[in-house]
Design a protein around this motif. Structure first.
Motif, PDB file in Angstrom:
ATOM      1  N   ASP A  57       0.805  -1.094   0.014  1.00  8.36           N
ATOM      2  CA  ASP A  57      -0.144  -0.011  -0.014  1.00  8.36           C
ATOM      3  C   ASP A  57       0.865   1.422  -0.022  1.00  8.36           C
ATOM      4  OD1 ASP A  57       0.999  -0.137   2.668  1.00  8.36           O
ATOM      5  OD2 ASP A  57      -0.831  -0.449   3.597  1.00  8.36           O
ATOM      6  N   THR A  58       2.212   1.077  -0.335  1.00  4.71           N
ATOM      7  CA  THR A  58       3.041   2.073  -0.426  1.00  4.71           C
ATOM      8  C   THR A  58       3.534   2.521  -1.604  1.00  4.71           C
ATOM      9  OG1 THR A  58       4.033   1.347   1.972  1.00  4.71           O
ATOM     10  CG2 THR A  58       5.182   3.102   0.701  1.00  4.71           C
ATOM     11  N   LEU A  59       3.546   4.010  -1.952  1.00  6.61           N
ATOM     12  CA  LEU A  59       3.963   4.535  -3.279  1.00  6.61           C
ATOM     13  C   LEU A  59       5.071   5.200  -3.046  1.00  6.61           C
ATOM     14  CD1 LEU A  59       3.529   5.056  -6.252  1.00  6.61           C
ATOM     15  CD2 LEU A  59       2.003   6.815  -5.539  1.00  6.61           C
ATOM     16  N   ILE A  60       6.277   5.378  -3.816  1.00  2.42           N
ATOM     17  CA  ILE A  60       7.245   6.116  -3.823  1.00  2.42           C
ATOM     18  C   ILE A  60       7.243   6.901  -5.124  1.00  2.42           C
ATOM     19  CG2 ILE A  60       9.757   6.479  -3.437  1.00  2.42           C
ATOM     20  CD1 ILE A  60       8.314   5.091  -1.207  1.00  2.42           C
ATOM     21  N   VAL A  61       7.347   8.351  -4.915  1.00  2.00           N
ATOM     22  CA  VAL A  61       7.045   9.096  -6.123  1.00  2.00           C
ATOM     23  C   VAL A  61       8.524   9.982  -6.352  1.00  2.00           C
ATOM     24  CG1 VAL A  61       5.937  11.143  -7.369  1.00  2.00           C
ATOM     25  CG2 VAL A  61       4.688   9.545  -5.787  1.00  2.00           C
ATOM     26  N   TYR A  62       9.236   9.870  -7.461  1.00  2.00           N
ATOM     27  CA  TYR A  62      10.656  10.542  -7.543  1.00  2.00           C
ATOM     28  C   TYR A  62      10.360  11.477  -8.518  1.00  2.00           C
ATOM     29  CZ  TYR A  62      11.953   7.243 -11.278  1.00  2.00           C
ATOM     30  OH  TYR A  62      12.025   6.720 -12.384  1.00  2.00           O
ATOM     31  N   THR A  63      11.115  12.450  -8.531  1.00  2.00           N
ATOM     32  CA  THR A  63      11.328  13.552  -9.899  1.00  2.00           C
ATOM     33  C   THR A  63      12.750  12.941 -10.497  1.00  2.00           C
ATOM     34  OG1 THR A  63      11.948  15.687 -10.537  1.00  2.00           O
ATOM     35  CG2 THR A  63      12.555  15.226  -8.364  1.00  2.00           C
ATOM     36  N   PRO A  64      12.935  13.005 -11.911  1.00  2.00           N
ATOM     37  CA  PRO A  64      13.813  12.819 -12.707  1.00  2.00           C
ATOM     38  C   PRO A  64      15.125  13.717 -12.157  1.00  2.00           C
ATOM     39  CG  PRO A  64      12.035  12.845 -14.104  1.00  2.00           C
ATOM     40  CD  PRO A  64      11.752  13.299 -12.802  1.00  2.00           C
ATOM     41  N   ALA A  65      14.928  14.760 -11.506  1.00  2.00           N
ATOM     42  CA  ALA A  65      15.878  15.920 -11.190  1.00  2.00           C
ATOM     43  C   ALA A  65      16.756  15.338  -9.997  1.00  2.00           C
ATOM     44  CB  ALA A  65      15.411  16.993 -10.921  1.00  2.00           C
ATOM     45  N   ILE A  66      16.487  14.259  -9.609  1.00  2.00           N
ATOM     46  CA  ILE A  66      17.135  13.464  -8.200  1.00  2.00           C
ATOM     47  C   ILE A  66      18.175  12.515  -8.888  1.00  2.00           C
ATOM     48  CG2 ILE A  66      17.027  11.558  -6.514  1.00  2.00           C
ATOM     49  CD1 ILE A  66      15.904  14.323  -5.581  1.00  2.00           C
ATOM     50  N   PRO A  67      19.460  12.932  -8.370  1.00  2.00           N
ATOM     51  CA  PRO A  67      20.674  12.147  -8.940  1.00  2.00           C
ATOM     52  C   PRO A  67      20.369  10.753  -8.668  1.00  2.00           C
ATOM     53  CG  PRO A  67      21.397  14.180  -7.555  1.00  2.00           C
ATOM     54  CD  PRO A  67      19.800  13.814  -7.317  1.00  2.00           C
ATOM     55  N   LYS A  68      20.892  10.102  -9.708  1.00  7.07           N
ATOM     56  CA  LYS A  68      20.892   8.549  -9.586  1.00  7.07           C
ATOM     57  C   LYS A  68      21.453   7.982  -8.541  1.00  7.07           C
ATOM     58  CE  LYS A  68      20.223   7.573 -14.427  1.00  7.07           C
ATOM     59  NZ  LYS A  68      19.685   8.828 -14.927  1.00  7.07           N
ATOM     60  N   ASP A  69      22.533   8.509  -7.672  1.00  8.01           N
ATOM     61  CA  ASP A  69      23.212   8.117  -6.804  1.00  8.01           C
ATOM     62  C   ASP A  69      22.614   8.506  -5.253  1.00  8.01           C
ATOM     63  OD1 ASP A  69      23.838  10.680  -6.560  1.00  8.01           O
ATOM     64  OD2 ASP A  69      26.113  10.165  -6.614  1.00  8.01           O
ATOM     65  N   SER A  70      21.328   9.115  -5.423  1.00  4.37           N
ATOM     66  CA  SER A  70      20.595   9.479  -3.993  1.00  4.37           C
ATOM     67  C   SER A  70      20.614   8.313  -3.204  1.00  4.37           C
ATOM     68  CB  SER A  70      19.423  10.085  -4.647  1.00  4.37           C
ATOM     69  OG  SER A  70      18.442  10.213  -3.312  1.00  4.37           O
ATOM     70  N   ASN A 106      16.322  -0.742  -3.752  1.00 11.19           N
ATOM     71  CA  ASN A 106      16.758  -1.855  -3.497  1.00 11.19           C
ATOM     72  C   ASN A 106      16.123  -2.842  -2.734  1.00 11.19           C
ATOM     73  OD1 ASN A 106      19.704  -1.105  -4.474  1.00 11.19           O
ATOM     74  ND2 ASN A 106      20.247  -0.221  -2.652  1.00 11.19           N
ATOM     75  N   LYS A 107      15.024  -2.093  -2.115  1.00  8.13           N
ATOM     76  CA  LYS A 107      13.738  -2.771  -1.306  1.00  8.13           C
ATOM     77  C   LYS A 107      12.422  -3.016  -2.249  1.00  8.13           C
ATOM     78  CE  LYS A 107      15.410  -2.415   3.465  1.00  8.13           C
ATOM     79  NZ  LYS A 107      14.813  -2.608   4.780  1.00  8.13           N
ATOM     80  N   ASN A 108      12.877  -2.769  -3.422  1.00  8.66           N
ATOM     81  CA  ASN A 108      11.888  -3.152  -4.638  1.00  8.66           C
ATOM     82  C   ASN A 108      10.424  -2.416  -4.321  1.00  8.66           C
ATOM     83  OD1 ASN A 108      13.358  -4.870  -6.130  1.00  8.66           O
ATOM     84  ND2 ASN A 108      13.011  -6.379  -4.537  1.00  8.66           N
ATOM     85  N   PHE A 109      10.438  -1.390  -3.819  1.00  7.09           N
ATOM     86  CA  PHE A 109       9.181  -0.290  -3.357  1.00  7.09           C
ATOM     87  C   PHE A 109       8.524  -0.085  -4.738  1.00  7.09           C
ATOM     88  CE2 PHE A 109      10.948   0.258   0.417  1.00  7.09           C
ATOM     89  CZ  PHE A 109       9.845   0.670   1.453  1.00  7.09           C
ATOM     90  N   SER A 110       7.462   0.125  -4.959  1.00  5.42           N
ATOM     91  CA  SER A 110       6.726   0.822  -6.234  1.00  5.42           C
ATOM     92  C   SER A 110       7.092   2.244  -6.364  1.00  5.42           C
ATOM     93  CB  SER A 110       5.402   0.384  -5.921  1.00  5.42           C
ATOM     94  OG  SER A 110       4.668   1.009  -7.183  1.00  5.42           O
ATOM     95  N   LEU A 111       8.048   2.262  -7.282  1.00  5.30           N
ATOM     96  CA  LEU A 111       8.503   3.827  -7.471  1.00  5.30           C
ATOM     97  C   LEU A 111       7.858   4.294  -8.928  1.00  5.30           C
ATOM     98  CD1 LEU A 111      10.827   2.553  -6.137  1.00  5.30           C
ATOM     99  CD2 LEU A 111      12.097   4.307  -7.059  1.00  5.30           C
ATOM    100  N   LYS A 112       7.450   5.307  -9.036  1.00  3.60           N
ATOM    101  CA  LYS A 112       6.772   6.122 -10.075  1.00  3.60           C
ATOM    102  C   LYS A 112       7.135   7.719 -10.274  1.00  3.60           C
ATOM    103  CE  LYS A 112       3.487   2.633 -10.597  1.00  3.60           C
ATOM    104  NZ  LYS A 112       3.332   1.745 -11.785  1.00  3.60           N
ATOM    105  N   LYS A 113       7.308   7.974 -11.441  1.00  7.60           N
ATOM    106  CA  LYS A 113       7.615   9.329 -11.689  1.00  7.60           C
ATOM    107  C   LYS A 113       6.480  10.132 -11.332  1.00  7.60           C
ATOM    108  CE  LYS A 113      11.077   8.641 -15.317  1.00  7.60           C
ATOM    109  NZ  LYS A 113      11.262   8.989 -16.632  1.00  7.60           N
ATOM    110  N   ARG A 114       6.532  11.405 -11.057  1.00  7.87           N
ATOM    111  CA  ARG A 114       5.221  12.380 -10.966  1.00  7.87           C
ATOM    112  C   ARG A 114       4.159  12.042 -12.225  1.00  7.87           C
ATOM    113  NH1 ARG A 114       4.322  16.845 -13.830  1.00  7.87           N
ATOM    114  NH2 ARG A 114       2.750  18.223 -13.136  1.00  7.87           N
ATOM    115  N   SER A 115       4.767  12.172 -13.517  1.00  3.39           N
ATOM    116  CA  SER A 115       3.930  11.943 -14.502  1.00  3.39           C
ATOM    117  C   SER A 115       2.957  10.524 -14.635  1.00  3.39           C
ATOM    118  CB  SER A 115       4.552  11.988 -15.692  1.00  3.39           C
ATOM    119  OG  SER A 115       5.634  11.143 -15.858  1.00  3.39           O
ATOM    120  N   GLU A 116       3.601   9.469 -14.128  1.00  2.00           N
ATOM    121  CA  GLU A 116       2.868   8.364 -13.893  1.00  2.00           C
ATOM    122  C   GLU A 116       1.802   8.295 -12.810  1.00  2.00           C
ATOM    123  OE1 GLU A 116       5.911   4.853 -14.912  1.00  2.00           O
ATOM    124  OE2 GLU A 116       6.886   5.990 -13.185  1.00  2.00           O
TER     125      GLU A 116
END
Length: 451
Positions: free
Chosen positions: A73-86, A94-104
């Motif tokens: 039931d958890t969603l992670i939203v990220y922006t492409p502006a975030i560095p890939k090494d964040s 690494n924990k396989n959360f459901s990650l979506k871009k803002r547009s998605e």
């Protein structure tokens, strides 16, 4: 992921204007909302006052317990502006959360709703804000996710009680291809984001793909001259299907008539200056009429639209000084902004403070930037705001300054700008840029107000 099953959302880059709108939306739904951003700003502080927990340290140890382990039931939203090494972003990966871009996420929210999506390399924030305002002000209603803080509502998200949603369709990294609108608008297709697309033809192809996303019975509007098939054209001329006519400046307002094949609305008053904003308003009116909204109500809504923060926003406006701030960061946007200033104040000396945004954009459009900036009477050029980019050798403010043909120009820092304005008290000041140039607004405002 179904919207109804989301009970926890974490935003990586929550301080972005589009991300914060989504954060507010989920908080309004009663969802647990937290986030990270590297910089504390007025916007993040406002989100905190609204009950959203924000961390400014990129460390998984700062995460609330609810986001340490993965849940369905958890969603992670990220922006492409975030560095890939964040570190936080990689914790979720690494924990396989459901990650979506803002547009998605906008695609998830708008699914099943009547979606009005506004796309374009520039003009989409103002256009979507005018559409949303007309729907709100006339009582038609809508939910809206906007790329700026609207002055009428002091927010970048509006909540409606009906099934209509207005969204910005962002072309950056083809994000808008997650949307399937009922009504689509394309305001412009000028070359931009060439670091992503490579060349203008690839950018144009993405807009054609966006147009193809339109639902079967949908309607698409495009500014006249754009090569979009089956689109209803709009513009401030007599050949477009939806058109602004008899355009004139009266005091500080732009006044015009709206016309299409069936409707005419006389003497519309618009607080936002510039032909480009008249055209943005024209397509908003066309959509409102398509939805069956009364013409008189539309006219009233247009007249009381106060605009969007950092879109030709008056900071100081008195008999001695005028100070306007604008988000323009592309040569075409700068040109439209300068043209509007000159139309309103043709006799005044124009002092421009400009902060270039992105090394790649400055490199790719240096000649176009130089041509527009050369039309100012005085120019103070700040160093390039890098945002998500690393420096490019030889691409800096001096590189751009050397191409500018006017003589009253200099590269300088923010402290010099404040001191210079304090000493010279220019009669007409324009700050422009999409980086952190907005940190100059309050100091300049205070300096000018102590004349």
């Amino acid at each position: 992921m179904e919207l109804s099953k989301i009970i926890r959302v974490y935003f990586v880059g929550i301080g972005g204007i589009g991300m914060s709108a989504l954060a507010r939306y989920f908080a309004k739904r009663g969802v647990l909302v937290c986030g990270y951003d590297k910089t504390r700003t007025n916007l993040t502080e406002t989100l905190e006052t609204e009950g959203i927990l924000i961390s400014y340290l990129d460390e998984p140890g700062t995460l609330p317990c609810a986001f340490l382990d993965n849940h369905d039931d958890t969603l992670i939203v990220y922006t492409p502006a975030i560095p890939k090494d964040s570190k936080i972003l990689n914790h979720f990966k690494n924990k396989n959360f459901s990650l979506k871009k803002r547009s998605e996420v906008l695609g998830i929210i708008s699914k099943g709703m009547f979606c009005i999506a506004v796309a374009g390399t520039h003009g989409k924030t103002t256009t979507s804000s005018i559409i949303a305002h007309i729907l709100k002000d006339t009582g038609y209603d809508c939910t809206a996710f906007l790329g700026g803080i609207t002055s009428n509502y002091n927010s970048n998200v509006l909540f409606g009680a009906n099934n209509v949603v207005v969204v910005e369709a962002d072309e950056y990294d083809r994000s808008f291809l997650t949307l399937h609108p009922d009504v689509a608008v394309i305001t412009s297709m000028d070359a931009d984001h060439l670091d992503i697309y490579g060349d203008k033809s690839q950018l144009e192809e993405s807009f054609h793909l966006f147009a193809d996303q339109l639902k079967a019975e949908g309607t698409i509007y495009a500014r006249e001259g754009l090569p979009i098939k089956d689109a209803i054209s709009y513009a401030a001329n007599k050949t477009a299907t939806a058109r602004a006519e008899n355009l004139r400046v009266e005091g500080s307002k732009f006044v015009f008539d709206y016309a299409d094949s069936t409707t005419q609305i006389k003497d519309l008053n618009l607080m936002l200056p510039g032909k480009h904003n008249v055209e943005n308003t024209t397509v908003a009116i066309a959509i409102a009429l398509q939805l069956g909204i009364n013409a008189d109500k539309i006219k009233q809504a247009v007249a009381n639209f106060k605009g969007v923060k950092r879109r030709f926003e008056y900071i100081v406006n008195n008999t001695k000084q005028i100070y306007i701030d604008d988000y323009a960061h592309h040569p075409e946007e700068l040109k439209a902004c300068f043209d509007a200033v000159r139309q309103l104040y043709p006799e005044k000396k124009l002092t421009v403070i400009f902060q270039p945004h992105l090394f790649t954009r400055t490199r790719d459009f240096a000649d176009e930037f130089a041509k527009v900036l050369s039309t100012a009477d005085e120019l103070m050029l700040l160093e390039i705001y890098p945002a998500r980019e690393l420096p490019i050798e030889g691409v800096n403010a001096q590189f751009l300054l050397d191409k500018i043909t006017m003589t009253n120009k200099r590269v300088c820092g923010k402290d010099f700008v404040i001191e210079h304005v304090d000493k010279t008290k220019p009669e007409l000041i324009l700050t422009v840029g999409a980086g952190d140039i907005d940190t100059l607004i309050e100091p300049l405002k205070n300096t000018l107000n102590h004349v």
